[in-house]
Structures are given as structure tokens and as C-alpha cells.
Design a protein around this motif. Structure first.
Motif, mmCIF file in Angstrom:
data_model
loop_
_atom_site.group_PDB
_atom_site.id
_atom_site.type_symbol
_atom_site.label_atom_id
_atom_site.label_comp_id
_atom_site.label_asym_id
_atom_site.label_seq_id
_atom_site.Cartn_x
_atom_site.Cartn_y
_atom_site.Cartn_z
ATOM 1 N N ARG A 43 59.275 4.683 46.318
ATOM 2 C CA ARG A 43 59.409 3.512 47.023
ATOM 3 C C ARG A 43 58.141 2.710 47.248
ATOM 4 N NH1 ARG A 43 61.507 5.576 51.227
ATOM 5 N NH2 ARG A 43 59.776 5.697 52.269
ATOM 6 N N GLN A 47 56.101 -0.526 46.019
ATOM 7 C CA GLN A 47 55.741 -1.606 47.310
ATOM 8 C C GLN A 47 54.226 -2.106 46.590
ATOM 9 O OE1 GLN A 47 56.486 -0.717 50.990
ATOM 10 N NE2 GLN A 47 55.123 -2.151 51.758
ATOM 11 N N ASP A 84 61.458 0.866 38.307
ATOM 12 C CA ASP A 84 61.808 0.294 39.207
ATOM 13 C C ASP A 84 61.481 -1.340 39.531
ATOM 14 O OD1 ASP A 84 63.615 2.408 40.183
ATOM 15 O OD2 ASP A 84 62.372 2.872 41.804
#
Length: 413
Positions: A43, A47, A84
Motif C-alpha cells: 500500500r 502511494q 496495483d
């Protein structure tokens, strides 16, 4: 033995009327933090990459290549992160060069652009660390630091100490013995780092400390090292998008910051032959690398305005002043006591708070340094802004070993 490092090969300076200068078009990083169960590399690294792309004004599909650095994750973790964001068939290379991993990823990205192999490349680094000192992950295999351990055992002993503490504490002890450097000088470096980090929202430790606070912290090695002189294990991610001048101009990107020179080097025989703990932790390697960078760019270290250097321990920050030519060998203590390492002095070192206060997520560190220096050269560093910063040096070191020194320049357009 000489201090020479080969310069980049000629013939890549001009392509279709444009220089092969490499520009940093975008940067991004997450706030660093102590290891905890809710932190996810997948994650947080995604970012940071999205932030860098957004800062550059680009989409994932605009990238030609990506280099992703980390130390403590399984193979193809870079793909796990970037899938992702997009699945465009982009070439993704995973990079591991110990604590110099982030800058090694940046080096490969810059090299791809400078050579003409690519026009726009992402360098991404992250680390999801565990609490405690660094240790071998594969104890059933030969350690890459076997020869380093042998020299350290002969020079300082104390094999009961964690390896990084023993190496860098031993290097600091060597400086104390040779030049009379006081323990309080290393404490002053840590106190300076805390004052700088107070203005950095990305840093872990933002509480200002006094020299006495540092000296009064838990003793890790009597008369050599206290806990606050060591950087903490950290989780974090950072990224940079680099591109050619042609790409930046035709796409209307921010070209204010370019990489004027960069060198990656590894150890030479003197690392082990001198039996000097300073050389064991990369002093000679860093000195050679820095000299090659200054020569490439045609600048003097006295011209540099701001530096982000590898202060994994306060002791290594002082050694790095001397290795980078910010002061002469043996003059590091005077450099600190005169305030030449901070605002109002000769050169502002680690305005981010450095590894000591910002944190040291191994794979992200080099790219976090890049972020800070890009912000400084753009004039976007807020309260920690170095006035009229035009030249910036980045120094990222990995035991085992590798050293990357990068010189950034402002004012291209």
C-alpha cells in the motif's frame, strides 16, 4: 592504488538536438514510521509511486521502465506494488544493494535515461522492517559480510554487539583515538538532526533534543555509543520519476532540477587492507566516489549548499563530512562545533533530520534523500528551506558494499 573512478563514456551528450541531461520530474514519499502490524509495503510503496507520478504530471503508461529497491521482501515485490497501479507490460527490475538500495535504483533509472535506452523511468524504494537491530535473514548461507566481520573482530572485538553498531561504533572510536574527538561531538550531531527534523512532517522523531539528552540515553557501547546516536528501524517508501530533457520539454514538465553527476562505486582492497574501521564502513569508498562526482560536474565541495548524507549513526555523519570534502580529514569535530553543518554555517547537512531523526527504511532511504533535495532546490521545503539552494549532494552508503553520490543542480529552466 589511485582514487580515480572512470568517467561516463563519451558520445551520449546529444540526441536529436537535446542534451542527455537527466531531470527529476517528480518525487513522492510517505511519512516514515516505526514498524507496526498495520503498515503494508504494498500500500505505502504504491502511494509513493503515485505521488511521484502526480508530482510530475504523468500517468503510469508514460513510463518506459521501473527500478524498485528493497532489502527485506521476497523476489518480485516490485511487481506486487506496481501491478496495483497498472499492468502495462512495463519492464520492472528489482534492486537490492543493502542500505544503498534506493540510490542504486535511482542510479539505474538515471543511467537508462542518460544512455538513451529510455526517456522516462520510475525509481521506487520501500522497506517494511521489524523492530530490533539488523540481522542476517539466511543464517544457513555464507554471510556477505564475512570479511568485514573478520577485520572488525581484529580491530575492535565486541562480537556480542549488533553488527552495524560494532562497525560504525568502531569507526567512530577510531576517529576519537586518532583526532581526540569527544563523545559529546557525536551527541551534538544528533541534537542538530533533531532540530532539523522538527520542521519535517515526514520524520519519525520531531522532538528537539539537547546534547545532554543524547548523552543520557541508554548506553550501547560505553564511551562510544548511546542509543540516540543510532537510527531506528523504520518503515517507509519514496519514489522519483526521472526523464530526458527532450521528454521534459516536449511534455511541458518541470525541468528545474537535473542530476549533474552521479557515481556508484564498490569497495577496493583498502577496505580490508588498512585495518582501519573507518575504511571498513566505507570512508575511502565514499571519498573516491565524491571526488569523481565533483570532477564530473566541475564543482568544488565548497560550492555545495545542501547535503543529505548517510547518518545511520552520528559517528558516520562526522566521517562523511570528511569523506565528502566538506572539511579536511580530522577536522570533523571543529566543523560541528563551529556550526558549519547547519543553517548559517558552511553547508546545511541533513535538513530533513537525516536517518537519525527521519528514520532509515533501507530501500527507501536513498530516494527519500532525493525527495528532500529536489524540494530544497525547487524552494518547496517550507520551514527547513535552505536559502537560495542551487547545488545539492546526496550520499547513500551500503555495507558489503556500495556507495552512491549524486549531485543535483537547480536552474535548468
Amino acid at each position: 592504488m589511485t582514487d580515480d573512478i572512470a568517467s561516463p563514456r563519451p558520445g551520449i551528450d546529444a540526441v536529436e538536438g537535446f542534451s542527455r541531461h537527466v531531470h527529476v520530474a517528480g518525487v513522492g514519499m510517505t511519512r516514515f514510521c516505526r514498524p507496526h502490524a498495520d503498515w503494508s509495503y504494498a500500500r505505502e510503496a504504491a502511494q509513493a509511486a503515485r505521488q511521484a507520478l502526480r508530482d510530475a504530471g504523468l500517468a503510469y503508461d508514460d513510463l518506459d521502465q521501473a527500478f524498485v529497491g528493497y532489502v527485506y521482501a521476497d523476489s518480485t515485490a516490485g511487481q506486487r506494488v506496481l501491478y496495483d497501479i497498472g499492468m502495462s507490460g512495463l519492464p520492472i527490475v528489482n534492486v537490492n544493494n543493502n542500505c544503498a538500495t534506493g540510490s542504486s535504483a535511482l542510479y539505474l533509472a538515471r543511467q537508462a535515461v542518460a544512455s538513451g535506452a529510455a526517456d522516462c523511468v520510475l525509481a521506487l524504494g520501500f522497506e517494511q522492517m521489524r523492530p530490533g537491530s539488523l540481522a542476517a535473514v539466511f543464517p544457513d548461507m555464507a554471510s556477505p559480510l564475512e570479511r568485514f566481520d573478520l577485520v572488525a573482530n581484529q580491530a575492535v572485538g565486541h562480537d556480542e554487539l549488533p553488527l552495524a553498531l560494532r562497525y560504525f561504533g568502531g569507526a567512530g572510536l577510531e576517529h576519537m583515538r586518532r583526532f581526540g574527538t569527544a563523545l559529546s561531538t557525536f551527541a551534538a550531531i544528533r541534537a542538530k538532526a533533531s532540530r532539523h527534523a522538527a520542521h519535517n512532517p515526514h520524520a519519525i522523531f520531531r522532538q528537539p533534543l539537547s546534547v545532554q539528552d543524547v548523552l543520557d540515553s541508554a548506553v550501547l557501547w560505553p564511551d562510544v555509543m548511546t542509543r540516540l546516536m543510532a537510527c531506528p528501524p523504520t518503515c517507509g517508501a519514496a519514489a522519483a520519476v526521472v526523464c530526458s530533457e527532450r521528454f521534459a520539454r516536449t511534455r511541458g514538465l518541470d525541468g528545474r532540477v537535473r542530476i549533474a553527476a552521479q557515481v556508484l562505486a564498490t569497495d577496493r582492497t583498502d577496505t580490508f587492507a588498512t585495518h582501519d574501521m573507518r575504511d571498513l564502513v566505507g570512508f575511502g569508498m565514499a571519498r573516491r566516489t565524491a571526488r569523481a562526482v565533483y570532477e564530473q560536474a566541475g564543482v568544488d565541495p565548497a560550492d555545495v549548499d545542501v547535503v543529505e548524507l548517510h547518518d545511520c549513526f552520528a559517528q558516520n555523519e562526522l566521517l562523511s563530512y570528511e569523506a565528502l570534502g566538506l572539511c579536511e580529514e580530522g577536522e570533523g569535530e571543529r566543523f560541528v562545533l563551529n556550526g558549519d553543518n547547519t543553517y548559517g554555517g558552511k553547508v546545511v547537512t541533513n535538513p530533513s533530520g537525516g536517518l537519525l531523526s527521519k528514520g532509515h527504511p533501507l530501500g527507501a532511504t536513498g530516494l527519500a534523500q532525493c525527495c528532500e533535495l529536489v524540494w530544497q532546490l525547487r524552494g518547496q521545503a517550507g520551514e527547513r528551506q535552505v536559502e537560495d539552494a542551487r547545488l545539492a549532494v546526496q550520499h547513500n552508503l551500503g555495507l558489503g558494499g556500495a556507495c552512491v553520490v549524486t549531485l543535483y543542480e537547480r536552474g535548468c529552466w
